[in-house]
Design an enzyme around this catalytic site. Structure first.
Site, PDB file in Angstrom:
ATOM      1  N   HIS A 128     163.854  75.562 -19.102  1.00  0.00           N
ATOM      2  CA  HIS A 128     165.029  74.492 -19.070  1.00  0.00           C
ATOM      3  C   HIS A 128     164.356  73.052 -19.287  1.00  0.00           C
ATOM      4  CE1 HIS A 128     167.947  77.396 -18.067  1.00  0.00           C
ATOM      5  NE2 HIS A 128     167.343  77.839 -17.067  1.00  0.00           N
ATOM      6  N   CYS A 171     149.076  49.152   6.760  1.00  0.00           N
ATOM      7  CA  CYS A 171     148.517  48.181   7.396  1.00  0.00           C
ATOM      8  C   CYS A 171     148.068  48.231   8.900  1.00  0.00           C
ATOM      9  CB  CYS A 171     149.835  46.945   7.682  1.00  0.00           C
ATOM     10  SG  CYS A 171     150.367  46.468   6.358  1.00  0.00           S
ATOM     11  N   LYS A 199     147.969  56.374   4.977  1.00  0.00           N
ATOM     12  CA  LYS A 199     148.217  57.520   5.889  1.00  0.00           C
ATOM     13  C   LYS A 199     149.433  57.586   6.722  1.00  0.00           C
ATOM     14  CE  LYS A 199     146.357  61.159   7.613  1.00  0.00           C
ATOM     15  NZ  LYS A 199     146.702  62.567   6.671  1.00  0.00           N
ATOM     16  N   ARG A 209     143.649  54.508   7.095  1.00  0.00           N
ATOM     17  CA  ARG A 209     145.045  54.854   6.931  1.00  0.00           C
ATOM     18  C   ARG A 209     145.443  54.183   5.632  1.00  0.00           C
ATOM     19  NH1 ARG A 209     147.883  54.040  11.812  1.00  0.00           N
ATOM     20  NH2 ARG A 209     149.285  52.989  10.964  1.00  0.00           N
ATOM     21  N   GLU A 212     153.296  71.389  -3.080  1.00  0.00           N
ATOM     22  CA  GLU A 212     152.107  70.600  -2.440  1.00  0.00           C
ATOM     23  C   GLU A 212     150.994  70.717  -3.106  1.00  0.00           C
ATOM     24  OE1 GLU A 212     151.872  68.876   0.209  1.00  0.00           O
ATOM     25  OE2 GLU A 212     149.740  69.266   0.922  1.00  0.00           O
ATOM     26  N   ASN A 241     152.266  44.124  10.800  1.00  0.00           N
ATOM     27  CA  ASN A 241     152.720  45.512  10.157  1.00  0.00           C
ATOM     28  C   ASN A 241     154.224  45.678  10.026  1.00  0.00           C
ATOM     29  OD1 ASN A 241     150.025  45.815  10.270  1.00  0.00           O
ATOM     30  ND2 ASN A 241     150.465  47.641  11.758  1.00  0.00           N
ATOM     31  N   GLY A 242     154.747  45.986   8.831  1.00  0.00           N
ATOM     32  CA  GLY A 242     156.082  46.287   8.567  1.00  0.00           C
ATOM     33  C   GLY A 242     156.611  45.167   7.544  1.00  0.00           C
ATOM     34  N   GLU A 284     147.651  62.991  -5.853  1.00  0.00           N
ATOM     35  CA  GLU A 284     147.054  61.893  -4.872  1.00  0.00           C
ATOM     36  C   GLU A 284     145.703  61.778  -4.767  1.00  0.00           C
ATOM     37  OE1 GLU A 284     149.382  62.535  -0.479  1.00  0.00           O
ATOM     38  OE2 GLU A 284     148.348  64.231  -1.210  1.00  0.00           O
ATOM     39  N   TRP A 310     148.106  46.508   3.513  1.00  0.00           N
ATOM     40  CA  TRP A 310     148.670  47.747   2.610  1.00  0.00           C
ATOM     41  C   TRP A 310     149.931  46.779   1.866  1.00  0.00           C
ATOM     42  CZ3 TRP A 310     153.147  50.805   1.203  1.00  0.00           C
ATOM     43  CH2 TRP A 310     152.824  51.561   0.386  1.00  0.00           C
ATOM     44  N   LYS A 323     148.835  67.475  -4.039  1.00  0.00           N
ATOM     45  CA  LYS A 323     147.272  67.227  -3.661  1.00  0.00           C
ATOM     46  C   LYS A 323     146.586  66.534  -4.907  1.00  0.00           C
ATOM     47  CE  LYS A 323     147.534  67.076  -0.354  1.00  0.00           C
ATOM     48  NZ  LYS A 323     148.477  67.026   0.616  1.00  0.00           N
TER      49      LYS A 323
HETATM   50  C1  G6P Z   1     152.279  59.575   3.820  1.00  0.00           C
HETATM   51  C2  G6P Z   1     151.043  60.418   3.769  1.00  0.00           C
HETATM   52  C3  G6P Z   1     151.206  61.860   3.476  1.00  0.00           C
HETATM   53  C4  G6P Z   1     152.322  62.310   4.430  1.00  0.00           C
HETATM   54  C5  G6P Z   1     153.513  61.609   4.685  1.00  0.00           C
HETATM   55  C6  G6P Z   1     154.304  61.923   5.395  1.00  0.00           C
HETATM   56  O1  G6P Z   1     152.833  59.565   2.539  1.00  0.00           O
HETATM   57  O2  G6P Z   1     150.036  59.733   2.853  1.00  0.00           O
HETATM   58  O3  G6P Z   1     150.193  62.640   3.465  1.00  0.00           O
HETATM   59  O4  G6P Z   1     152.645  63.615   4.328  1.00  0.00           O
HETATM   60  O5  G6P Z   1     152.899  59.916   4.662  1.00  0.00           O
HETATM   61  O6  G6P Z   1     153.698  61.615   6.921  1.00  0.00           O
HETATM   62  P1  G6P Z   1     153.977  62.100   8.193  1.00  0.00           P
HETATM   63  O7  G6P Z   1     152.956  61.340   9.387  1.00  0.00           O
HETATM   64  O8  G6P Z   1     155.389  61.814   8.571  1.00  0.00           O
HETATM   65  O9  G6P Z   1     153.703  63.677   8.176  1.00  0.00           O
END
Ligand code: G6P
Length: 612
Positions: free
Chosen positions: A507, A2, A607, A27, A484, A99-100, A491, A74, A488
Site C-alpha cells: 500500500h 539537561c 536518555k 543523558r 524497535e 531543567n524543563g 537512533e 539539551w 535502533k
Molecule cells: C527517550 C530515550 C528512549 C526511551 C524514551 C522513553 O527518547 O532516548 O530510549 O525509550 O525516552 O523513556 P522511558 O525512560 O520513559 O522509557
C-alpha cells in the site's frame, strides 16, 4: 536531557561539579557550564560541546569556591551556543540552572524587560534568574524570592540558584522535573542533582524532592519545604546503585555492554517472581491479585522504546488473556479525553520513570476513573513509581546508552508476567499456563544463545553502512519488534529506517524498494509466517535486498533466494519477540560502529526526556 549539579561544602567543589556533569553525560546534552561563588565574586565558565571542552576552559582558568552550580543543557529554546548555555546570570550577583520548560517565558520576558532587565540569551530560562533577582531584592532573601518566583512560573522545572548576596547558599525547587538532595561527609556538605548518578562518588544518602518541594542547602545545614513554604521532612534513602554499572568494562560502548547484559537482566527481572511453571502471588504489590481479578480492560501508555514494549503486550494480552487492550503514546494520551470502560487498568511503562509525557499521562489518568494504576519501571525512586498504585520493577540495572536495549527486553519480560497472570485469571487452562510460564523461565538462556550470532550479524552490517534508507517488516506481535529494530538503526547510525506491518507494504512502501534499499524482516515461526513469506517475495521481485531474522523452525518456509537469513532459536511464541530483538540491536550497533557515529550519545537525543 539537561542535568543539574550543585554543591555547598567546606572544601573546593569545582571537581565535584565537573565530575558530576561528566556522570550525567549519558543523558544527552549539547552545552555545559558551571558558576562558583569565589573570593572574586560569582564566576562562570560555559561552552557548547562536551564536558571535556568545559574542563579545558576550567583548566585555563581554574576558578575555585566552596559553593556553586553546574549544568548540561539539551537545547529547547535557542541553539546550543555559549550565550544560551547555563548557568544564566542576572547582573553579577545571582546564577541559575534549569531543567524543563517555562511556558509563560514570553510574558515574563516582556515584564522584566520593562523593569530594565537586559536579556542575553534566547532561552526560556533566563526569565527565571531575572525574576528571582528582582524578588530577592524585594524580599531580602533568596529562599523567599524562590518561593515567590515559583508561584509565577508556568511549566516544568527543576532549578538550582546561588547568589553572592548569600555566600555559601544554594536554593532549589522542583515541579515536573526531578531533583534530589545528597547528604555528604559528616553532614557537613550538601548537594543537589537532577539524577543521583551525578553524586555517587560523593554520597549514597539522598532525599528525593517531591512535586513542588523547595530546598535551601548550605555546607552544614538544609531546609526542605513544600510549595507553600511549610517545612517538611522526607525520608533519607540509601542508593544501592552498583558502581560497576558506570564502567564499560571490556566493552567498547555502554550499548554493547548493555546488549550483553540482557540474559542476566531478564533473569533478575524474573527472579523470585516465577518458579517451576508458576508466577508467585502479588508480585505487583499487596492486594494486586484481587485487583487483577476485576480487570476487564487495559490501557497501556508509554513513549519511545517503552511504547513498543507496550505494543507487543497489546497483542499478547488480547490473545492470551482475552481482555481488550489498547496501547497509546503518552504525549497524545495526556491531551485527550479518554473514554474509560469500567474496570480498566492503566499501565505505564518507562525505563527512567521520569519521562514527563508518561508522568503527565499518569496524572491525567488519575482523574479519569481507572480501576488502578500500574507502573512497569526500572528506577525504584522515580516519580512514576512513587505516584503509581501498583509497581513491577524491571531490575535491568542502570542503562547508560541513550538507545534503550536491556530496558526493552526486561520490560517485555515484565509485561509477559502481567499477561500470563491475567491469562490465568481469565481461564487459560492450567497446563497451557504452566507451559507458557516455563517458556518464560527459558528466556535468559535463549537470549544468551542469540548473542552468539554477534559475529554473523557484524558481517551483515556492511550491507547498510553506505545506505541512506532501510525498511523493516514484521507482523503481529513482531511488528513492534520491527519498529524497535528500525528505531535502533535510526537512533545510532542516522540511517533513515522505517518499519511497516508486512501486509501494508503493497500500500505504499513497496514503491521505495530497489537494489539500494535493504529490507529487514522479522520471521517468527507463527501462524502468520506464510503471509510474511509472500511479503518477502514481493520485495525480492522488485530487486530488494532482504535480510531475514528468522526463527530456526521458520527457515524451511523461506525460499532459497529470500536473501540473507539469520537463524535464531526462539523457544516458542510467547518469548520469540524478545529473543528476536537481540539480532536487531546487534545489527544497529555494528552499522553504527562502521559509520563511526557516537553510539552511546547519539546527536540530538536524550536518555531521560524530562520536557514535553
Ligand atoms: C527517550 C530515550 C528512549 C526511551 C524514551 C522513553 O527518547 O532516548 O530510549 O525509550 O525516552 O523513556 P522511558 O525512560 O520513559 O522509557
Amino acid at each position: 536531557m539537561c542535568g543539574i549539579v550543585a554543591a555547598c561544602a567546606n572544601r573546593p567543589i569545582a571537581d565535584i561539579l565537573l565530575n558530576g556533569l561528566q556522570a550525567l553525560e549519558y543523558r544527552g546534552y549539547d552545552s555545559a557550564g558551571i558558576a562558583l561563588q569565589t573570593d572574586k565574586g560569582l564566576q562562570r565558565i560555559r561552552t557548547p560541546g562536551k564536558i571535556s571542552a568545559l574542563r579545558q576552559l576550567w583548566q585555563a582558568n581554574p576558578i575555585q569556591g566552596e559553593c556553586g552550580i553546574a549544568h548540561t543543557r539539551w537545547a529547547t529554546h535557542g541553539v546550543p551556543n555559549t550565550a544560551n548555555a547555563h548557568p544564566h546570570l542576572s547582573g553579577s550577583k545571582i546564577a541559575l540552572v534549569h531543567n524543563g520548560i517555562i511556558e509563560n517565558h514570553a510574558a515574563l520576558r516582556a515584564e522584566l524587560s520593562a523593569a530594565g532587565y537586559q536579556f542575553e540569551s534566547e532561552t526560556d530560562t533566563e526569565v527565571m534568574v531575572h525574576l528571582i533577582d528582582q524578588l530577592e531584592q524585594q524580599h531580602g532573601d533568596l529562599f523567599s524570592a524562590l518561593k515567590a518566583a515559583c508561584k509565577r512560573f508556568e511549566g516544568a522545572f527543576a532549578i538550582a540558584v546561588t547568589s553572592s548576596r548569600e555566600p555559601g547558599t544554594v536554593v532549589g525547587a522542583r515541579r515536573g522535573s526531578p531533583l534530589v538532595m545528597g547528604l555528604g561527609r559528616d553532614d557537613a556538605e550538601h548537594f543537589l542533582a537532577s539524577d543521583v548518578h551525578a553524586l555517587l562518588p560523593e554520597t549514597r544518602r539522598f532525599i528525593y524532592l517531591e512535586e513542588g518541594d523547595m530546598v535551601k542547602i548550605r555546607a552544614s545545614e538544609y531546609l526542605l519545604t513544600d510549595s507553600e513554604g511549610t517545612e517538611v521532612s522526607r525520608a533519607i534513602k540509601i542508593s544501592q546503585i552498583d558502581a560497576e554499572a558506570f564502567d564499560k568494562g571490556p566493552y567498547a560502548h555502554f550499548m554493547l555492554k548493555e546488549i550483553y547484559e540482557q540474559p542476566a537482566a531478564v533473569a533478575e527481572t524474573l527472579e523470585g517472581r516465577v518458579y517451576a511453571g508458576q508466577i508467585l502471588a502479588n508480585i505487583f504489590g499487596v492486594g494486586a491479585d484481587e485487583m487483577l481479578a476485576r480487570v476487564e480492560n487495559i490501557h497501556i501508555i508509554a513513549c519511545g522504546t517503552s511504547y513498543y514494549a507496550g505494543m507487543v503486550a497489546r497483542y499478547q494480552i488480547e490473545e492470551l488473556a482475552g481482555l481488550p487492550c489498547t496501547t497509546e503514546i503518552a504525549s497524545e494520551y495526556r491531551y485527550r479525553k479518554p473514554v474509560v470502560p469500567a474496570n480498566t487498568l492503566f499501565v505505564t511503562i518507562s525505563q527512567s520513570g521520569e519521562t514527563l509525557d508518561t508522568l503527565s499521562a499518569l496524572r491525567h489518568a488519575k482523574q479519569a476513573g481507572y480501576l488502578a494504576t500500574m507502573a512497569i519501571c526500572n528506577v525504584p525512586e522515580s516519580s512514576l513509581v512513587r505516584e503509581s498504585e501498583l509497581v513491577l520493577m524491571t531490575r535491568a540495572g542502570p542503562e547508560i546508552g541513550v538507545a534503550s536495549t536491556k530496558a526493552f527486553t526486561t520490560q517485555l519480560a515484565a509485561l509477559q508476567l502481567l499477561t500470563l497472570r491475567l491469562a490465568a485469571i481469565n481461564g487459560m487452562p492450567g497446563k497451557e499456563y504452566q507451559d507458557r510460564v516455563q517458556e518464560l523461565e527459558q528466556l535468559p538462556g535463549l537470549l544468551a544463545s542469540a548473542l552468539e550470532l554477534d559475529s554473523e550479524i557484524q558481517q551483515l552490517a556492511a550491507e547498510f553502512a553506505d545506505k541512506q534508507h532501510a525498511l523493516y517488516l514484521g507482523r503481529g506481535d513482531h511488528f513492534p519488534i520491527a519498529l524497535e529494530g528500525a528505531l535502533k538503526l535510526k537512533e545510532i547510525s542516522y540511517i533513515h529506517a522505517e518499519a511497516y506491518p508486512a501486509g501494508e507494504l503493497k500500500h505504499g512502501p513497496l514503491a521505495l524498494v530497489d537494489e539500494n534499499m535493504p529490507v529487514v524482516a522479522v520471521a517468527p515461526n507463527d501462524s502468520l509466517l506464510q503471509k510474511l513469506v509472500s511479503n518477502i517475495a514481493e520485495v525480492k521481485a522488485r530487486g530488494g535486498r532482504m535480510i531475514v531474522i528468522a526463527d530456526k523452525d521458520a527457515v524451511a518456509s523461506l525460499a532459497a533466494d529470500h536473501g540473507e537469513v539469520v537463524q535464531v532459536e526462539t523457544g516458542g511464541s510467547l518469548v520469540a519477540p524478545i529473543v528476536l530483538t537481540i539480532p536487531m540491536q546487534l545489527l544497529a550497533y555494528h552499522v553504527a560502529l562502521l559509520k563511526g557515529t557516537e553510539i552511546d550519545q547519539p546527536r540530538n537525543l536524550a536518555k531521560s526526556v524530562t520536557v514535553e
